[in-house]
Design a protein around this motif. Structure first.
Motif, mmCIF file in Angstrom:
data_model
loop_
_atom_site.group_PDB
_atom_site.id
_atom_site.type_symbol
_atom_site.label_atom_id
_atom_site.label_comp_id
_atom_site.label_asym_id
_atom_site.label_seq_id
_atom_site.Cartn_x
_atom_site.Cartn_y
_atom_site.Cartn_z
ATOM 1 N N GLY A 79 48.406 54.170 27.074
ATOM 2 C CA GLY A 79 47.571 52.978 27.085
ATOM 3 C C GLY A 79 46.619 52.961 28.255
ATOM 4 O O GLY A 79 46.632 53.844 29.116
ATOM 5 N N CYS A 80 45.788 51.966 28.274
ATOM 6 C CA CYS A 80 44.769 51.845 29.316
ATOM 7 C C CYS A 80 45.393 51.313 30.606
ATOM 8 O O CYS A 80 46.369 50.580 30.579
ATOM 9 N N TRP A 81 44.763 51.677 31.712
ATOM 10 C CA TRP A 81 45.174 51.131 32.994
ATOM 11 C C TRP A 81 44.713 49.691 33.077
ATOM 12 O O TRP A 81 43.668 49.324 32.551
ATOM 13 N N ARG A 82 45.477 48.860 33.758
ATOM 14 C CA ARG A 82 45.091 47.468 33.970
ATOM 15 C C ARG A 82 44.013 47.411 35.034
ATOM 16 O O ARG A 82 44.204 47.916 36.134
ATOM 17 N N ILE A 83 42.895 46.799 34.700
ATOM 18 C CA ILE A 83 41.766 46.727 35.634
ATOM 19 C C ILE A 83 41.980 45.637 36.673
ATOM 20 O O ILE A 83 41.462 45.719 37.778
ATOM 21 N N THR A 84 42.756 44.614 36.336
ATOM 22 C CA THR A 84 42.963 43.502 37.267
ATOM 23 C C THR A 84 44.345 43.590 37.893
ATOM 24 O O THR A 84 45.295 44.057 37.275
ATOM 25 N N THR A 85 44.432 43.118 39.117
ATOM 26 C CA THR A 85 45.717 43.041 39.794
ATOM 27 C C THR A 85 46.318 41.655 39.553
ATOM 28 O O THR A 85 45.677 40.787 38.960
ATOM 29 N N MET A 86 47.525 41.459 40.029
ATOM 30 C CA MET A 86 48.158 40.145 39.887
ATOM 31 C C MET A 86 47.368 39.081 40.656
ATOM 32 O O MET A 86 47.233 37.946 40.195
ATOM 33 N N ALA A 87 46.827 39.462 41.801
ATOM 34 C CA ALA A 87 46.024 38.519 42.585
ATOM 35 C C ALA A 87 44.747 38.145 41.832
ATOM 36 O O ALA A 87 44.339 36.977 41.839
ATOM 37 N N ASP A 88 44.111 39.124 41.172
ATOM 38 C CA ASP A 88 42.923 38.831 40.371
ATOM 39 C C ASP A 88 43.250 37.869 39.240
ATOM 40 O O ASP A 88 42.484 36.948 38.940
ATOM 41 N N ASP A 89 44.403 38.097 38.593
ATOM 42 C CA ASP A 89 44.815 37.218 37.492
ATOM 43 C C ASP A 89 45.028 35.788 37.982
ATOM 44 O O ASP A 89 44.603 34.835 37.342
ATOM 45 N N ARG A 90 45.674 35.645 39.140
ATOM 46 C CA ARG A 90 45.885 34.304 39.700
ATOM 47 C C ARG A 90 44.555 33.643 40.045
ATOM 48 O O ARG A 90 44.364 32.448 39.820
ATOM 49 N N TYR A 91 43.616 34.427 40.585
ATOM 50 C CA TYR A 91 42.298 33.899 40.939
ATOM 51 C C TYR A 91 41.561 33.411 39.691
ATOM 52 O O TYR A 91 40.961 32.333 39.699
ATOM 53 N N LEU A 92 41.614 34.183 38.615
ATOM 54 C CA LEU A 92 40.962 33.771 37.366
ATOM 55 C C LEU A 92 41.563 32.476 36.831
ATOM 56 O O LEU A 92 40.846 31.567 36.399
ATOM 57 N N LEU A 93 42.887 32.379 36.846
ATOM 58 C CA LEU A 93 43.550 31.163 36.362
ATOM 59 C C LEU A 93 43.191 29.964 37.229
ATOM 60 O O LEU A 93 42.946 28.867 36.723
ATOM 61 N N GLN A 94 43.149 30.177 38.540
ATOM 62 C CA GLN A 94 42.806 29.081 39.449
ATOM 63 C C GLN A 94 41.369 28.620 39.219
ATOM 64 O O GLN A 94 41.091 27.421 39.177
ATOM 65 N N CYS A 95 40.451 29.566 39.053
ATOM 66 C CA CYS A 95 39.047 29.203 38.794
ATOM 67 C C CYS A 95 38.920 28.429 37.485
ATOM 68 O O CYS A 95 38.194 27.443 37.403
ATOM 69 N N ALA A 96 39.628 28.877 36.454
ATOM 70 C CA ALA A 96 39.537 28.221 35.147
ATOM 71 C C ALA A 96 40.135 26.818 35.191
ATOM 72 O O ALA A 96 39.648 25.913 34.509
#
Length: 184
Positions: A79-96
């Motif tokens: 499968g593909c490598w994950r482009i986002t880290t856990m910190a990036d995911d948290r940042y996206l959720l916080q922004c949304a």
């Protein structure tokens, strides 16, 4: 006597099955190196597996992998490598959550500015879905084109000086269609 012997053997098989089910199917990096060291020292695969509480097939596959590649590191999954880290995911959720009208494209641009690498809007949508946030329509009505805005402003300026009596002859209605039943 025979019944007792057969029941004890079934109990033993259940215990053995429970023990094998509680064993791990993989090893961490330090444990992999320790396993290879024990096998190089001459220990039997079954003894090493029992000592590390893993299945014998795990030690067997690891030893074959080490003999073939001279490497004990774990193979990467498909499968593909994950482009986002856990910190990036948290940042996206916080922004949304902070900005409710934020679209996936603008969130991707904000994450690009924060992370320093491009993140596609599809990846942003997937991460928001994983976080339990789904698409919302931030607009209440259909946005008007600039031409429509100018026409409405022109009409309002023309009728600015009307009296309440003149306005009394005008009927305003919403042209939205509502279906009360399926056949209407």
């Amino acid at each position: 006597m025979l019944q007792f012997a057969s029941s004890s053997s079934s109990v033993e098989s259940k215990v053995a099955k429970a023990e094998s089910m509680s064993r791990r199917n993989h090893l961490h990096d330090k444990m992999r190196l320790r396993t290879v060291g024990m096998l190089q020292a001459g220990a039997r695969q079954s003894a090493v597996a029992r000592q590390l509480n893993v299945l014998r097939s795990v030690t067997h596959r690891l030893w074959n992998h080490y003999q073939r590649d001279q490497n004990a590191s774990r193979r990467h999954g498909s499968g593909c490598w994950r482009i986002t880290t856990m910190a990036d995911d948290r940042y996206l959720l916080q922004c949304a959550r902070c900005r409710r009208t934020l679209t996936a494209a603008t969130a991707g641009v904000a994450a690009f500015a924060a992370a320093g690498r491009p993140i596609s809007h599809q990846t942003v949508l997937c991460r928001l879905h994983e976080g339990g946030l789904f698409a919302r329509r931030p607009v209440v009505c259909v946005p008007l084109a600039p031409v429509h805005v100018r026409v409405q402003l022109h009409w309002a300026c023309e009728h600015r000086s009307w009296t309440p009596e003149q306005w009394g002859h005008i009927l305003f209605m919403d042209e939205s269609r509502f279906n009360i039943q399926n056949d209407s």
